[in-house]
Design a protein around this motif. Structure first.
Motif, short mmCIF file in Angstrom:
data_model
loop_
_atom_site.label_atom_id
_atom_site.label_comp_id
_atom_site.label_asym_id
_atom_site.label_seq_id
_atom_site.Cartn_x
_atom_site.Cartn_y
_atom_site.Cartn_z
N VAL A 25 103.00 66.54 40.24
CA VAL A 25 102.69 66.28 41.59
C VAL A 25 103.85 66.39 42.51
O VAL A 25 103.51 67.20 43.56
N ALA A 26 105.06 66.09 42.20
CA ALA A 26 106.16 66.22 42.85
C ALA A 26 107.42 66.03 42.06
O ALA A 26 107.35 65.28 40.99
N THR A 78 113.38 69.71 46.35
CA THR A 78 112.01 69.09 46.01
C THR A 78 111.04 70.12 45.63
O THR A 78 111.10 71.21 46.19
N TYR A 79 110.06 69.70 45.17
CA TYR A 79 108.97 70.50 44.55
C TYR A 79 107.53 69.60 44.86
O TYR A 79 107.68 68.52 44.53
N TYR A 80 106.66 70.57 45.27
CA TYR A 80 105.27 69.97 45.28
C TYR A 80 104.15 70.68 44.70
O TYR A 80 104.15 71.97 44.81
N VAL A 133 99.14 68.43 47.26
CA VAL A 133 99.74 67.30 47.84
C VAL A 133 100.50 68.02 48.99
O VAL A 133 101.00 66.84 49.42
N LYS A 134 100.87 68.94 49.03
CA LYS A 134 101.93 69.52 50.12
C LYS A 134 101.37 68.81 51.34
O LYS A 134 100.13 69.17 51.73
N PHE A 162 102.01 64.29 50.51
CA PHE A 162 102.96 63.32 49.75
C PHE A 162 104.56 63.82 49.96
O PHE A 162 104.85 64.96 50.29
N THR A 163 105.25 62.80 49.89
CA THR A 163 106.83 63.28 50.20
C THR A 163 107.41 62.36 49.05
O THR A 163 107.59 61.07 48.78
N ILE A 164 108.58 63.10 48.32
CA ILE A 164 109.32 62.39 47.38
C ILE A 164 110.77 62.29 47.81
O ILE A 164 111.15 63.12 48.38
N LEU A 206 107.45 57.85 46.02
CA LEU A 206 106.48 58.82 46.22
C LEU A 206 105.59 58.45 47.39
O LEU A 206 104.80 57.37 46.98
N LEU A 212 107.68 70.96 37.49
CA LEU A 212 106.13 70.40 37.77
C LEU A 212 105.46 70.56 36.25
O LEU A 212 104.21 70.45 36.26
#
Length: 124
Positions: free
Chosen positions: A48-49, A58-60, A64-65, A68-70, A81, A106
């Protein structure tokens, strides 16, 4: 000894928000990559992230882009998350993962340590 302790799952209506937390006991923040994965029964675990705790990259997943925010709290060795605008298809067990050498953030095969999982349920 690395242990990942997750919290923050629960039930929410579509469009709502939840924040998951993962405390990384024994994780060397600054050297490890931390990821969030999710899994529904009968399906593969999906990345997911992820965040590199050293540089903060960070990677998504595409799904969820923008929703969502990690993020990380370096001092407290915790990764978050933030999940906004949740959809029913986001319902799953969410897992925190960690590893010191991660090339594909991921991909679940990259991670050595896993949390126990926390359930997220989104109703329509």
């Amino acid at each position: 000894q690395v242990r990942l302790v997750e919290s923050g799952g629960g039930s929410v209506e579509a469009g709502g928000s939840l924040r998951l937390s993962c405390k990384g006991l024994g994780v060397v923040f600054g050297s490890y990559c931390m990821g969030w994965f999710r899994q529904v029964a009968g399906a593969e675990r999906e990345g997911v992230a992820a965040i590199y705790t050293g540089g903060g990259a960070t990677y998504y997943a595409d799904s969820v882009k923008g929703r969502f925010t990690i993020s990380q709290d370096y001092v407290n060795k915790t990764v978050y998350l933030q999940m906004d605008n949740l959809r029913p298809e986001d319902s799953a067990v969410y897992y925190c993962a960690s590893s010191s050498e991660v090339w594909w953030p991921l991909q679940q095969r990259e991670y050595n340590y896993w949390g126990q999982g926390t359930q997220v349920t989104v109703s329509s």
